[in-house]
Design a protein around this motif. Structure first.
Motif, mmCIF file in Angstrom:
data_model
loop_
_atom_site.group_PDB
_atom_site.id
_atom_site.type_symbol
_atom_site.label_atom_id
_atom_site.label_comp_id
_atom_site.label_asym_id
_atom_site.label_seq_id
_atom_site.Cartn_x
_atom_site.Cartn_y
_atom_site.Cartn_z
ATOM 1 N N ALA A 247 38.387 38.398 38.424
ATOM 2 C CA ALA A 247 38.005 37.412 38.204
ATOM 3 C C ALA A 247 38.843 37.141 36.965
ATOM 4 O O ALA A 247 39.395 35.963 36.927
ATOM 5 C CB ALA A 247 36.395 36.123 37.949
ATOM 6 N N ASN A 248 38.872 38.252 35.698
ATOM 7 C CA ASN A 248 39.111 38.305 34.700
ATOM 8 C C ASN A 248 41.078 37.937 34.858
ATOM 9 O O ASN A 248 41.241 36.624 34.026
ATOM 10 C CB ASN A 248 39.016 39.214 34.099
ATOM 11 C CG ASN A 248 37.625 39.380 33.412
ATOM 12 O OD1 ASN A 248 37.306 38.285 32.942
ATOM 13 N ND2 ASN A 248 37.750 40.252 32.444
ATOM 14 N N GLN A 249 41.377 38.431 35.256
ATOM 15 C CA GLN A 249 42.642 38.771 35.985
ATOM 16 C C GLN A 249 42.923 37.380 36.013
ATOM 17 O O GLN A 249 44.071 36.296 36.008
ATOM 18 C CB GLN A 249 42.834 39.658 37.044
ATOM 19 C CG GLN A 249 45.125 39.475 37.317
ATOM 20 C CD GLN A 249 44.628 41.000 38.309
ATOM 21 O OE1 GLN A 249 44.434 41.735 38.499
ATOM 22 N NE2 GLN A 249 46.285 40.664 38.768
ATOM 23 N N TYR A 250 42.357 36.700 36.967
ATOM 24 C CA TYR A 250 42.867 35.283 38.058
ATOM 25 C C TYR A 250 42.788 34.188 36.671
ATOM 26 O O TYR A 250 43.612 33.477 36.105
ATOM 27 C CB TYR A 250 41.761 34.767 38.747
ATOM 28 C CG TYR A 250 42.344 33.621 39.330
ATOM 29 C CD1 TYR A 250 43.486 33.030 40.231
ATOM 30 C CD2 TYR A 250 41.237 32.067 38.811
ATOM 31 C CE1 TYR A 250 43.410 32.302 40.309
ATOM 32 C CE2 TYR A 250 41.589 31.015 39.439
ATOM 33 C CZ TYR A 250 42.584 30.663 40.674
ATOM 34 O OH TYR A 250 43.117 29.790 40.543
ATOM 35 N N GLU A 251 41.401 34.514 35.439
ATOM 36 C CA GLU A 251 41.627 33.631 34.701
ATOM 37 C C GLU A 251 42.913 34.106 33.692
ATOM 38 O O GLU A 251 43.195 33.243 33.347
ATOM 39 C CB GLU A 251 40.138 33.859 34.444
ATOM 40 C CG GLU A 251 39.162 33.275 34.485
ATOM 41 C CD GLU A 251 39.224 32.037 35.076
ATOM 42 O OE1 GLU A 251 38.963 30.828 34.138
ATOM 43 O OE2 GLU A 251 38.646 30.964 36.039
ATOM 44 N N LYS B 180 45.978 32.552 35.566
ATOM 45 C CA LYS B 180 45.907 31.129 36.383
ATOM 46 C C LYS B 180 46.916 29.878 35.615
ATOM 47 O O LYS B 180 47.481 29.621 35.879
ATOM 48 C CB LYS B 180 45.146 30.470 36.778
ATOM 49 C CG LYS B 180 43.986 29.958 35.530
ATOM 50 C CD LYS B 180 42.648 29.400 35.428
ATOM 51 C CE LYS B 180 42.237 29.059 34.704
ATOM 52 N NZ LYS B 180 41.199 28.773 35.879
ATOM 53 N N ASP B 181 46.651 30.201 34.643
ATOM 54 C CA ASP B 181 47.657 28.747 33.358
ATOM 55 C C ASP B 181 48.734 29.641 32.729
ATOM 56 O O ASP B 181 49.450 28.906 32.010
ATOM 57 C CB ASP B 181 46.701 28.859 31.841
ATOM 58 C CG ASP B 181 45.784 27.788 32.907
ATOM 59 O OD1 ASP B 181 44.849 27.343 33.824
ATOM 60 O OD2 ASP B 181 44.670 28.247 32.200
ATOM 61 N N ARG B 182 49.928 30.423 33.286
ATOM 62 C CA ARG B 182 50.216 31.010 32.521
ATOM 63 C C ARG B 182 51.320 31.089 33.953
ATOM 64 O O ARG B 182 52.661 31.336 34.560
ATOM 65 C CB ARG B 182 50.257 32.479 32.654
ATOM 66 C CG ARG B 182 49.378 32.891 31.417
ATOM 67 C CD ARG B 182 49.247 34.147 30.976
ATOM 68 N NE ARG B 182 50.829 34.557 30.186
ATOM 69 C CZ ARG B 182 50.706 36.104 29.985
ATOM 70 N NH1 ARG B 182 49.882 36.917 30.233
ATOM 71 N NH2 ARG B 182 52.214 36.478 29.764
ATOM 72 N N VAL B 183 51.492 30.289 35.066
ATOM 73 C CA VAL B 183 52.411 29.612 35.905
ATOM 74 C C VAL B 183 53.233 29.015 35.412
ATOM 75 O O VAL B 183 53.759 28.578 34.657
ATOM 76 C CB VAL B 183 52.094 29.155 37.464
ATOM 77 C CG1 VAL B 183 52.841 28.952 37.852
ATOM 78 C CG2 VAL B 183 51.143 29.837 38.061
#
Length: 580
Positions: free
Chosen positions: A141-145, A148-151
């Motif tokens: 979950a931490n890795q996704y957070e 996710k906004d760095r695309v």
């Protein structure tokens, strides 16, 4: 494992939670909750799974409470789930509870403290799995957070491993994967190599977040220019479009928001210093930098550089454009293995068809001859009159039959009587053709109701009949691919499947509307469910006799089908640096 033992020192539990939280970069509360859940499962394993046992650890002091809960329920309590049943170890009905506690009420909980206990081997293994699973889920979950906004960003990492051509990259606070087709061809990485990649997608999957990396994505090149060109980074110059054939060639369209700055020159840099820095990162990829233009024909001409263009014909409905080039420029416009025209098509978003001037001339002559012969036969006129009509822009008998008479009488050598006679002959011809088509429709068994469907002509009705579509219900039951044609895969091979109306070149929207109109006629849907065309927007009314030229051009569509842009379209500045 100390975390699994209820009798473990309270400070030891907090120390373990702190260490795991720091190592995995997750919140301490998550680790404590995982330990509580592990203890609860161990206690249920010892006392019975049907008991409602809860563990609570004070995150400040480390004190732990292990309790069993019994809840008062109504006498007529019914399970919400078919698989659920009354649990007498965790529930007590109100009547039974009232016998022992006069103050009992529905929802009241009786709490019993349980003594500490030592975990056995099975409970310890179970607790380890619970804590490990919870910590792993928190890491994911931490890795996704985190990503996710760095695309759309460029990230630096280290090659961790290479598997079947796919490269796994350590990004510090997570891992990313660069698939074989996302890397630059002939580029080889070894474990431990430093690498710059572009994040183009972050997916939350069951096995954990997947950070998708690429070095072949057009966005990677655009971001590299943003790092090398300050004007791009500051937004003075915009990169409006980019297309790449990774490792070989790329095209990039730029636009300056400051009229004093040349966007192409700024991206190239002094003696090509800026573009060369990007080229070096892209393993020598050749980059064409062109100026973006809001005028579609001009932009298409620029995108096909270095080839020269004679003429551009747009077909907006099909998103296609026909480009005419001098005969000697054909190979340059197409490029090696079609690379130049393919990149130009990706850059502009138009499907580009390239023909030579001689091919265009031959086609025009052939069309002229065919139309002349059509008018001679349909109108029973001589070749000179038929050629005059074609020269004036009449392409079909329908065009001639339904125009205003003055458009014919204004032709040199024609008068009103001639126009009236030609239109009468044209309408007679169309009536004869319609009668022939209608007779063929009836012979094929196509019902009259099909002809009443908006959009169905005599020729379309005959084509439907030849395709076995004879009723409104048959037409309503079709899919757009069955009308326009499509492809299907059989035995691993992609084969063309013809459509019943493929010869009419209907657009996707036209085919969909034809089917919807048939469904209305068949009573399957209501006419109100049909898509409504957008209402036109009008400028403020002007006084009689006045007009606003800017408003007229702003309200007009960007281009009509068949719009021709001739040699007056600039082919680009020959002095402008185009390549690197």
């Amino acid at each position: 494992m100390a975390v699994a033992g209820v009798s473990a020192n309270r400070l030891e539990l907090l120390t373990i939670a702190d260490a795991v939280a720091r190592e995995k970069n997750i919140d301490k509360e998550i680790v404590v909750e995982a330990i509580e859940e592990a203890i609860q499962k161990g206690a249920k394993s010892r006392y019975g799974a049907h008991h409602d046992i809860r563990a609570k650890i004070d995150i400040k002091s480390g004190e732990m409470a292990l309790t069993r809960h019994v809840t008062v329920v109504a006498d007529d309590w019914q399970p919400e789930d078919e698989l659920e049943e009354f649990n007498d170890s965790a529930m007590v009905r109100l009547t039974d509870a009232s016998k022992r506690d006069p103050e009992a009420f529905v929802g009241k909980e009786y709490i019993e403290n349980l003594p500490p206990f030592e975990f056995g081997r099975v409970q310890t293994q179970m607790a380890r799995q619970v804590v490990t699973g919870k910590v792993r889920d928190a890491e994911r979950a931490n890795q996704y957070e985190e990503f996710k906004d760095r695309v759309g960003e460029i990230v630096n990492g280290t090659v961790k491993r290479v598997e079947y051509g796919n490269t796994v990259v350590d990004l510090g606070r997570g891992e990313g994967i660069m698939r074989r087709n996302d890397s630059i061809p002939r580029e080889v990485f070894n474990i431990g190599d430093r690498i710059r990649t572009y994040i183009y997608d972050v997916r939350a999957e069951a096995k954990g977040p997947q950070v998708m990396l690429s070095r072949s994505h057009p966005g990677f090149m655009a971001k590299l220019f943003a790092q090398e060109v300050p004007e791009v980074y500051d937004g003075v110059i915009e990169i409006r479009a980019a297309a790449r054939d990774a490792g070989s060639r790329a095209k990039m369209a730029v636009l300056s928001n400051d009229s004093s700055i040349d966007p192409v020159g700024a991206c190239v840099g002094m003696r090509g210093s800026r573009v060369q820095a990007v080229v070096a990162e892209l393993q020598g990829e050749k980059i064409d930098i062109i100026q973006w233009n809001a005028d579609e024909p001009t932009f298409i001409v620029n995108a096909l550089a270095p080839a020269e263009v004679s003429k551009v014909v747009l077909d907006e409905e099909a998103d296609r454009v026909e480009v005419v080039v001098p005969d000697e420029q054909l190979s340059l416009a197409i490029g090696r293995r079609g690379q130049n025209v393919r990149l130009a098509s990706q850059l502009t978003g138009w499907q580009i068809d390239i023909i030579t001037e001689s091919q265009d001339s031959e086609r025009r002559q052939r069309e002229f001859s065919e139309r002349t012969a059509l008018f001679q036969e349909a109108l029973d006129v001589d070749e000179v009159i038929a050629q005059l009509l074609v020269t004036e822009g009449f392409a079909t008998v329908e065009d001639l039959a339904f125009v205003e008479p003055y458009e014919i009488s204004d032709i040199e050598g024609f008068d009103e009587d001639t126009a009236e006679e030609l239109q009468a002959r044209a309408r007679d011809f169309l009536d004869r053709q319609a009668a022939i088509l209608d007779a063929k429709r009836v012979e094929l068994g196509v019902q009259d109701e099909v002809m009443a469907v908006p959009g169905v002509t005599g020729a379309i009705a005959v084509a439907l009949g030849e395709g076995g579509i004879k009723t409104v219900e048959d037409l309503a039951d079709l899919a757009t691919d069955e009308i326009r044609g499509g492809y299907e895969v059989k035995n691993g091979e992609r084969t063309k499947v013809p459509g019943v109306l493929e010869a009419f070149n209907l657009a996707q929207e036209e085919a969909e509307m034809l089917i919807l109109q048939a469904r209305v006629a068949a009573g399957w849907i209501d006419a109100s469910e049909l898509p409504q065309p957008p209402e036109p927007e009008y400028e403020e009314e002007l006084a009689e006799g006045e007009y606003d030229a800017d408003a007229v051009f702003a309200a007009a569509p960007e281009g009509d089908e068949g719009e021709v842009v001739d040699d007056e379209v600039p082919a680009g500045d020959p002095d402008q640096p185009e390549n690197a």
